[in-house]
Design an enzyme around this catalytic site. Structure first.
Site, PDB file in Angstrom:
ATOM      1  CG  HIS A 154      41.092  37.318  40.302  1.00 55.05           C
ATOM      2  ND1 HIS A 154      41.148  38.186  41.363  1.00 55.05           N
ATOM      3  CD2 HIS A 154      42.196  37.574  39.566  1.00 55.05           C
ATOM      4  CE1 HIS A 154      42.231  38.940  41.273  1.00 55.05           C
ATOM      5  NE2 HIS A 154      42.892  38.586  40.189  1.00 55.05           N
ATOM      6  NE  ARG A 195      44.385  33.570  37.517  1.00 55.61           N
ATOM      7  CZ  ARG A 195      44.070  34.782  37.060  1.00 55.61           C
ATOM      8  NH1 ARG A 195      44.970  35.496  36.389  1.00 55.61           N
ATOM      9  NH2 ARG A 195      42.863  35.275  37.254  1.00 55.61           N
ATOM     10  CG  ASP A 250      49.399  16.146  46.314  1.00 54.39           C
ATOM     11  OD1 ASP A 250      50.320  15.708  45.585  1.00 54.39           O
ATOM     12  OD2 ASP A 250      49.535  16.387  47.523  1.00 54.39           O
ATOM     13  CD  GLU A 277      49.052  38.919  36.769  1.00 52.94           C
ATOM     14  OE1 GLU A 277      48.034  39.246  36.170  1.00 52.94           O
ATOM     15  OE2 GLU A 277      49.085  38.025  37.631  1.00 52.94           O
ATOM     16  CG  ASP A 313      46.584  42.048  38.067  1.00 56.49           C
ATOM     17  OD1 ASP A 313      46.259  42.850  38.956  1.00 56.49           O
ATOM     18  OD2 ASP A 313      46.106  40.900  37.978  1.00 56.49           O
TER      19      ASP A 313
HETATM   20  C1  3PY Z   1      45.070  39.958  34.117  1.00 53.95           C
HETATM   21  O1  3PY Z   1      44.683  40.463  33.041  1.00 53.95           O
HETATM   22  O2  3PY Z   1      45.599  40.590  35.029  1.00 53.95           O
HETATM   23  C2  3PY Z   1      44.897  38.519  34.318  1.00 53.95           C
HETATM   24  O3  3PY Z   1      45.372  38.003  35.277  1.00 53.95           O
HETATM   25  C3  3PY Z   1      44.114  37.741  33.317  1.00 53.95           C
HETATM   26  O4  3PY Z   1      44.798  37.588  32.210  1.00 53.95           O
HETATM   27 MG    MG Z   2      45.986  39.291  36.746  1.00 56.14          MG
END
Ligand code: 3PY
Ligand code: MG
Length: 254
Positions: free
Chosen positions: A44, A69, A83, A148, A174
Site C-alpha cells: 500500500h 510486505r 534477490d 484478512e 481488510d
Molecule cells: C490490514 O489491516 O488490512 C492490514 O493489512 C494491515 O495490518
Molecule cells: Mg490488509
C-alpha cells in the site's frame, strides 16, 4: 533459521513500526528508534524496487529486522524481494492452504521449491560471494502469511499448519471490510473474529502477529501474549506530530 522467526515466541513481544513513507531516509530514522522490526510496505505504499532496496540498505546498520510486505503473493515478485536481500516476507490476503504451500515453494530454490536462481548477481548472495547461498538460502527465509478475509478465516487452521509458514499476521482493516464492517475494525464482530483467529493460530503452534489499532490496543495484545505487533505507522507519527505542534501554538484553530 531466520533471525526474526527465531526471536518470535521467546517471551518478549517483538514491536514493529509500519513504513509507508517509502523512503530510505525516514526508514533510517525509524530504524534507530528501538523497534524490533520495521514493516516495509510494498502493498500500500508508493514503493519501487529502488526505494525498497534503499530502505533495506538504510536500515542494515541497525539491530532491526526489515520485514517486507509484497504487493501480492506471486512467485515472480517474491523472487525479486528475496534477490534484493529481504529475508522476512509478509504476504497479504492468504486464503487457502494451497496458496500458502505455493508461497513456501516460491521462497525456496529447487528441489525444495520453484524460486528462480540468480546467485551471482543478487544482493542476497553477496553478489556471488556467498558460495553456499543456493543451498542455505531456505534456512534464512521467514514467511509470514496475512489472514484478512472471511475465506482466510475459514481456512486458517489448514493455512497455519502448512510447513514453511512461520507465523500468521492478522490484518484488521481488510478483515473488517471482508466481514461487512468496512472502516470499523473495532466492531465487536470483527474483534471476536480476531480473538477466535488468535486462539486458532496458538492452537496450531505458530506465532501470531497483528496490526494494533491504538496504543491501548497494542498494550492489550501484548498482555494477551501476542508474539509480534505493529504499534503504528511512520505516516501516523508524522501526521499526529505535525498536528500537535501547530495546535500547541494555535489552540483555538484561528
Ligand atoms: C490490514 O489491516 O488490512 C492490514 O493489512 C494491515 O495490518
Ligand atoms: Mg490488509
Amino acid at each position: 533459521m531466520n533471525r526474526f522467526v527465531a526471536a518470535l515466541g521467546q517471551g518478549r513481544p517483538l514491536l514493529g513500526l509500519w513504513q509507508a513513507l517509502a523512503n530510505p531516509y525516514t526508514a533510517e530514522i525509524c530504524a534507530g528508534a528501538g523497534y524490533d522490526w520495521l514493516l516495509i510496505d510494498g502493498e500500500h505504499a508508493p514503493n519501487t524496487f529502488q526505494t525498497l532496496l534503499g530502505q533495506l540498505q538504510a536500515v542494515a546498520a541497525f539491530p532491526v529486522e526489515a520485514v517486507a510486505r509484497v504487493p501480492v503473493g506471486e512467485a515472480a515478485i517474491i523472487k525479486q524481494y528475496l534477490d534484493i536481500g529481504f529475508k522476512t516476507l509478509l504476504v497479504p490476503m492468504v486464503e487457502s492452504a494451497d496458496q500458502a504451500r505455493a508461497l513456501v515453494a516460491a521462497t525456496r530454490f529447487p528441489p525444495r521449491g520453484i524460486r528462480g536462481v540468480a546467485s551471482a548477481t543478487s544482493r542476497a548472495s553477496g553478489f556471488g560471494r556467498r558460495s553456499d547461498y543456493l543451498v542455505t538460502a531456505h534456512e534464512e527465509v521467514g514467511l509470514i502469511v496475512q489472514i484478512e478475509s472471511r475465506a482466510g478465516l475459514e481456512n486458517l487452521d489448514a493455512i497455519a499448519a502448512v510447513d514453511g509458514v512461520d507465523a500468521v499476521f492478522i490484518g484488521p482493516g481488510d478483515l473488517a471490510a471482508s466481514l461487512g464492517h468496512l472502516g470499523n475494525p473495532r466492531h465487536p464482530d470483527v474483534q471476536s473474529a480476531i480473538a477466535g483467529a488468535l486462539a486458532r493460530i496458538a492452537a496450531a503452534g505458530k506465532p501470531a502477529g497483528i496490526f494494533a489499532l491504538s496504543v491501548d490496543d497494542a498494550r492489550q495484545r501484548i498482555s494477551d501474549g501476542i508474539a509480534f505487533v505493529s504499534l503504528g505507522t511512520d505516516i501516523g507519527l508524522l501526521t499526529a506530530g505535525a498536528r500537535t505542534l501547530v495546535e500547541a501554538c494555535r489552540p483555538d484553530g484561528a
